[in-house]
Design a protein around this motif. Structure first.
Motif, PDB file in Angstrom:
ATOM      1  N   VAL A 126       0.823  -1.206   0.000  1.00  0.00           N
ATOM      2  CA  VAL A 126       0.000   0.000   0.000  1.00  0.00           C
ATOM      3  C   VAL A 126       0.859   1.260   0.000  1.00  0.00           C
ATOM      4  O   VAL A 126       1.767   1.409   0.817  1.00  0.00           O
ATOM      5  CB  VAL A 126      -0.937   0.005   1.225  1.00  0.00           C
ATOM      6  CG1 VAL A 126      -1.797   1.258   1.239  1.00  0.00           C
ATOM      7  CG2 VAL A 126      -1.807  -1.250   1.230  1.00  0.00           C
ATOM      8  N   VAL A 127       0.580   2.167  -0.911  1.00  0.00           N
ATOM      9  CA  VAL A 127       1.231   3.477  -0.965  1.00  0.00           C
ATOM     10  C   VAL A 127       0.149   4.518  -1.230  1.00  0.00           C
ATOM     11  O   VAL A 127      -0.664   4.354  -2.138  1.00  0.00           O
ATOM     12  CB  VAL A 127       2.302   3.549  -2.077  1.00  0.00           C
ATOM     13  CG1 VAL A 127       2.965   4.919  -2.064  1.00  0.00           C
ATOM     14  CG2 VAL A 127       3.334   2.455  -1.912  1.00  0.00           C
ATOM     15  N   LEU A 128       0.124   5.586  -0.432  1.00  0.00           N
ATOM     16  CA  LEU A 128      -0.861   6.653  -0.599  1.00  0.00           C
ATOM     17  C   LEU A 128      -0.206   7.849  -1.280  1.00  0.00           C
ATOM     18  O   LEU A 128       0.815   8.354  -0.818  1.00  0.00           O
ATOM     19  CB  LEU A 128      -1.434   7.063   0.759  1.00  0.00           C
ATOM     20  CG  LEU A 128      -2.218   5.961   1.495  1.00  0.00           C
ATOM     21  CD1 LEU A 128      -2.676   6.451   2.857  1.00  0.00           C
ATOM     22  CD2 LEU A 128      -3.416   5.508   0.667  1.00  0.00           C
ATOM     23  N   HIS A 129      -0.832   8.311  -2.383  1.00  0.00           N
ATOM     24  CA  HIS A 129      -0.304   9.417  -3.176  1.00  0.00           C
ATOM     25  C   HIS A 129      -1.208  10.645  -3.049  1.00  0.00           C
ATOM     26  O   HIS A 129      -2.248  10.607  -2.385  1.00  0.00           O
ATOM     27  CB  HIS A 129      -0.172   8.992  -4.640  1.00  0.00           C
ATOM     28  CG  HIS A 129       0.788   7.865  -4.853  1.00  0.00           C
ATOM     29  ND1 HIS A 129       2.157   8.028  -4.776  1.00  0.00           N
ATOM     30  CD2 HIS A 129       0.576   6.549  -5.138  1.00  0.00           C
ATOM     31  CE1 HIS A 129       2.754   6.873  -5.005  1.00  0.00           C
ATOM     32  NE2 HIS A 129       1.814   5.950  -5.221  1.00  0.00           N
ATOM     33  N   GLU A 130      -0.810  11.709  -3.703  1.00  0.00           N
ATOM     34  CA  GLU A 130      -1.526  12.982  -3.637  1.00  0.00           C
ATOM     35  C   GLU A 130      -2.998  12.829  -3.986  1.00  0.00           C
ATOM     36  O   GLU A 130      -3.874  13.412  -3.338  1.00  0.00           O
ATOM     37  CB  GLU A 130      -0.860  13.988  -4.573  1.00  0.00           C
ATOM     38  CG  GLU A 130      -1.486  15.378  -4.534  1.00  0.00           C
ATOM     39  CD  GLU A 130      -0.742  16.354  -5.435  1.00  0.00           C
ATOM     40  OE1 GLU A 130      -1.097  17.543  -5.429  1.00  0.00           O
ATOM     41  OE2 GLU A 130       0.200  15.921  -6.132  1.00  0.00           O
ATOM     42  N   GLU A 131      -3.315  12.031  -5.010  1.00  0.00           N
ATOM     43  CA  GLU A 131      -4.704  11.883  -5.440  1.00  0.00           C
ATOM     44  C   GLU A 131      -5.573  11.146  -4.416  1.00  0.00           C
ATOM     45  O   GLU A 131      -6.799  11.175  -4.491  1.00  0.00           O
ATOM     46  CB  GLU A 131      -4.769  11.148  -6.781  1.00  0.00           C
ATOM     47  CG  GLU A 131      -4.153   9.759  -6.786  1.00  0.00           C
ATOM     48  CD  GLU A 131      -2.681   9.774  -7.174  1.00  0.00           C
ATOM     49  OE1 GLU A 131      -2.193   8.718  -7.628  1.00  0.00           O
ATOM     50  OE2 GLU A 131      -2.030  10.838  -7.028  1.00  0.00           O
ATOM     51  N   ASP A 132      -4.933  10.485  -3.435  1.00  0.00           N
ATOM     52  CA  ASP A 132      -5.689   9.770  -2.403  1.00  0.00           C
ATOM     53  C   ASP A 132      -6.122  10.685  -1.258  1.00  0.00           C
ATOM     54  O   ASP A 132      -6.970  10.294  -0.443  1.00  0.00           O
ATOM     55  CB  ASP A 132      -4.844   8.626  -1.828  1.00  0.00           C
ATOM     56  CG  ASP A 132      -4.461   7.603  -2.879  1.00  0.00           C
ATOM     57  OD1 ASP A 132      -5.366   7.141  -3.594  1.00  0.00           O
ATOM     58  OD2 ASP A 132      -3.268   7.281  -2.986  1.00  0.00           O
ATOM     59  N   ALA A 133      -5.552  11.867  -1.169  1.00  0.00           N
ATOM     60  CA  ALA A 133      -5.786  12.750  -0.015  1.00  0.00           C
ATOM     61  C   ALA A 133      -7.253  13.127   0.141  1.00  0.00           C
ATOM     62  O   ALA A 133      -7.744  13.316   1.259  1.00  0.00           O
ATOM     63  CB  ALA A 133      -4.928  14.012  -0.139  1.00  0.00           C
ATOM     64  N   LYS A 134      -7.981  13.231  -0.963  1.00  0.00           N
ATOM     65  CA  LYS A 134      -9.389  13.658  -0.907  1.00  0.00           C
ATOM     66  C   LYS A 134     -10.273  12.663  -0.156  1.00  0.00           C
ATOM     67  O   LYS A 134     -11.381  13.010   0.302  1.00  0.00           O
ATOM     68  CB  LYS A 134      -9.934  13.843  -2.325  1.00  0.00           C
ATOM     69  CG  LYS A 134     -10.013  12.559  -3.140  1.00  0.00           C
ATOM     70  CD  LYS A 134     -10.518  12.819  -4.548  1.00  0.00           C
ATOM     71  CE  LYS A 134     -10.732  11.515  -5.319  1.00  0.00           C
ATOM     72  NZ  LYS A 134      -9.499  10.711  -5.413  1.00  0.00           N
ATOM     73  N   ASP A 135      -9.803  11.410  -0.017  1.00  0.00           N
ATOM     74  CA  ASP A 135     -10.606  10.367   0.623  1.00  0.00           C
ATOM     75  C   ASP A 135     -10.399  10.279   2.127  1.00  0.00           C
ATOM     76  O   ASP A 135     -11.003   9.422   2.777  1.00  0.00           O
ATOM     77  CB  ASP A 135     -10.269   8.999   0.003  1.00  0.00           C
ATOM     78  CG  ASP A 135     -10.646   8.918  -1.463  1.00  0.00           C
ATOM     79  OD1 ASP A 135     -11.642   9.557  -1.852  1.00  0.00           O
ATOM     80  OD2 ASP A 135      -9.929   8.227  -2.223  1.00  0.00           O
ATOM     81  N   TRP A 136      -9.551  11.154   2.682  1.00  0.00           N
ATOM     82  CA  TRP A 136      -9.255  11.088   4.108  1.00  0.00           C
ATOM     83  C   TRP A 136      -9.677  12.382   4.793  1.00  0.00           C
ATOM     84  O   TRP A 136      -9.293  13.468   4.367  1.00  0.00           O
ATOM     85  CB  TRP A 136      -7.762  10.833   4.332  1.00  0.00           C
ATOM     86  CG  TRP A 136      -7.329   9.507   3.795  1.00  0.00           C
ATOM     87  CD1 TRP A 136      -6.842   9.238   2.545  1.00  0.00           C
ATOM     88  CD2 TRP A 136      -7.373   8.258   4.482  1.00  0.00           C
ATOM     89  NE1 TRP A 136      -6.573   7.905   2.410  1.00  0.00           N
ATOM     90  CE2 TRP A 136      -6.889   7.276   3.590  1.00  0.00           C
ATOM     91  CE3 TRP A 136      -7.759   7.869   5.770  1.00  0.00           C
ATOM     92  CZ2 TRP A 136      -6.795   5.930   3.942  1.00  0.00           C
ATOM     93  CZ3 TRP A 136      -7.652   6.530   6.123  1.00  0.00           C
ATOM     94  CH2 TRP A 136      -7.182   5.574   5.213  1.00  0.00           C
ATOM     95  N   VAL A 137     -10.493  12.253   5.864  1.00  0.00           N
ATOM     96  CA  VAL A 137     -11.010  13.422   6.579  1.00  0.00           C
ATOM     97  C   VAL A 137     -10.591  13.356   8.045  1.00  0.00           C
ATOM     98  O   VAL A 137     -10.234  12.297   8.568  1.00  0.00           O
ATOM     99  CB  VAL A 137     -12.553  13.502   6.482  1.00  0.00           C
ATOM    100  CG1 VAL A 137     -12.985  13.658   5.024  1.00  0.00           C
ATOM    101  CG2 VAL A 137     -13.215  12.281   7.109  1.00  0.00           C
TER     102      VAL A 137
END
Length: 556
Positions: A126-137
């Motif tokens: 698992v790697v989280l990138h810039e485009e994944d940020a919108k899914d985390w609150v």
């Protein structure tokens, strides 16, 4: 004259009967008749302990499987094992008398090895990138970490929270948790090689929870999480997205560490099934604090009040004096840890009056009572009303029913007894441990275990307990979870309990602990609850089984 009775035997709780088994031992003259009842109780206790061990192991295995991503889980569920038997020839020896009847036991052990190997494989994927940020609150934060909740659609992330590291803006403040080990800490924790190795992989928090705290609190109540890689762009965008949700004083004190290359992915224990749309769930987070009065011989005479008044109570008065809280809490940790249903009831009522950062309630993963960032120190009547409305919508419970449910779960689970035992590893108090700390940094000696136990105890005193409840579906009789029957609403509730915030405390924070302890005790000794009237020979707080009258009026 006394004699020691020793009986060595095998007991199968599925096949053997307690009464028949004991009668057989009496008949064989290995058990005296007058010891039969004691022997039966001994058997029952040993069976209960073993069943609990098996249950915890089962829950730990289930959690490992639940945390797999769908692809890995599918591969695991479809795994196949093959047995190979040699073709029998005229010169094949006769092995009938040495055949193992329970060969499948070895396959069970193989399952354990495969589970551990698969978990490591998932961690690296698992790697989280810039485009994944919108899914985390934003979900909340403590002194050292910020918690993000997942709102996207990826099956492997549903029901998870991300724990990202923070850095203090004031470099003069002591670091809340340990990230790297000094040479002294390598010496202190050297007996646990997994910890030393984890520092190299930036996974110290995970390793400490898994290899240290779970040994004391029980593996079924500790979630070590999974380490995932995060990009700098992801962290910077998350910092920007959650800024408006964070309490102002938290924003002024700390920021997300954008230089970190990993974060900890953990199950969201404010949910029951991992999916907020799957079923109704209500969860409670309790920061119980220290649940005992110290009795160390190293406590100085002028600080004798520590043996009679809880640290929590003294700290409350000190915080009120500094203006950090607007109201002193009625909560007494001795009530919560007492093992008495009545006193546990009192502790929970006190939480409703002044939750501060010690008590939060979640409905289907969303907070409905308490502070988002640990800053709330009072409850507005409107907030209480909203809490009651949300509780009723989710569970159909009135406030009295909810308090009863939570009290029963705490009492029946016995989960706080493990926490208390871990806290009591601090048997020297900071006044004794501080001298041993200086021994370690000047000339390492046998002080290491005492200081190590003190730091483990410090984690236990500062962690939180998360208990989540789910009403059992009508007609369902079997469940893998513990349960409580709430007679007032004729409903069975499944529940589970996990400890969270189990970070290792930095060794150099010992000086801070000592200095703060002396300030708090000195202030309370001089001022007390009313200006300067403390009787150090008075009965210990909490010994009477009460902690004063607690009255809460809630409008239904």
């Amino acid at each position: 004259m006394y004699c020691l009775l020793q009986i060595v035997c095998d007991f199968d709780w599925e096949m053997d009967d307690y009464e028949d088994f004991a009668d057989e031992k009496v008949k064989d003259e290995v058990l005296p008749e007058d010891e039969k009842e004691k022997f039966k109780q001994f058997l029952k206790e040993k069976v209960r302990e073993r069943k609990l061990e098996l249950k915890e192991a089962k829950e730990a295995r289930k959690k490992t499987i639940d945390d797999m991503d769908p692809k890995t889980k599918e591969a695991f569920e479809n795994i196949q094992f093959y047995k190979f038997y040699p073709v029998k020839t005229p010169d094949t020896p006769d092995v009938s008398n040495v055949k193992a009847r329970y060969i499948n036991r070895y396959y069970r052990n193989a399952h354990h090895l495969i589970l551990r190997w698969l978990q490591v494989w998932v961690e690296m994927e698992v790697v989280l990138h810039e485009e994944d940020a919108k899914d985390w609150v934003y979900k909340g934060e403590g002194a050292a970490n910020l918690i993000l909740s997942y709102t996207g659609s990826s099956p492997s992330m549903l029901g998870k929270v991300l724990r990202v590291q923070k850095i203090l803006k004031d470099k003069g403040q002591p670091t809340p948790n340990c990230i790297l080990f000094s040479s002294y800490e390598e010496l202190l924790w050297g007996e646990i090689p997994e910890l030393l190795e984890s520092v190299k992989n930036d996974s110290l928090s995970q390793a400490y929870a898994t290899h240290v705290m779970s040994q004391h609190l029980g593996a079924s109540h500790v979630d070590g999480g999974v380490l995932v890689h995060v990009s700098k762009n992801f962290l910077e965008l998350v910092e920007k997205n959650v800024l408006s949700s964070r309490p102002a004083w938290r924003v002024n004190a700390s920021t997300i560490d954008a230089g970190a290359d990993s974060a900890l992915l953990i199950s969201d224990h404010s949910l029951f099934s991992g999916n907020p749309t799957d079923s109704n769930c209500i969860a409670v987070e309790i920061k119980a604090k220290c649940g005992f009065l110290p009795s160390s011989e190293y406590i100085s005479k002028e600080n004798a009040i520590k043996k009679q008044v809880t640290r929590y109570k003294m700290h409350q008065h000190f915080k009120f004096h500094l203006g950090e809280i607007s109201k002193i809490s009625n909560y007494d940790p001795l009530d919560l840890f007492s093992g008495s249903k009545e006193r546990i009831h009192m502790a929970i009522k006190a939480f409703f009056s002044t939750p501060q950062n010690n008590f939060r309630i979640f409905a289907n993963g969303s907070i409905v009572f308490g502070g988002m960032g640990g800053g709330a120190d009072s409850v507005h009547p409107n907030e209480t009303e909203k809490c009651l409305e949300d509780l009723s919508k989710v569970t159909g419970l009135q406030i009295s029913d909810f308090i009863e449910l939570l009290s029963e779960a705490i009492y029946e689970s016995g989960v706080l007894s493990k926490l208390l035992a871990t806290q009591k590893l601090d048997d020297h108090d900071i006044e004794g441990a501080i001298h041993l700390y200086y021994n370690i940094i000047s000339q390492p000696c046998l002080s290491q275990k005492i200081v190590r136990d003190f730091l483990i105890s410090a984690t236990a005193k500062d962690c939180s307990l998360m208990i989540s409840f789910q009403p059992r579906r009508s007609g369902s009789t079997d469940s893998e979870y513990d349960s409580i029957f709430l007679g007032s609403v004729n409903q069975i509730y499944d529940y589970k309990a996990y400890f969270i915030d189990l970070d290792v405390k930095p060794l150099d924070k010992m000086v801070h602990y000592f200095e703060l302890d002396q300030k708090i005790v000195s202030f309370y000794t001089k001022n007390g609850e009313t200006e300067g009237d403390i009787d150090v020979d008075s009965p210990k707080v909490g010994d009477s089984g009460t902690s004063g009258d607690i009255k809460i009026q809630l409008q239904h």
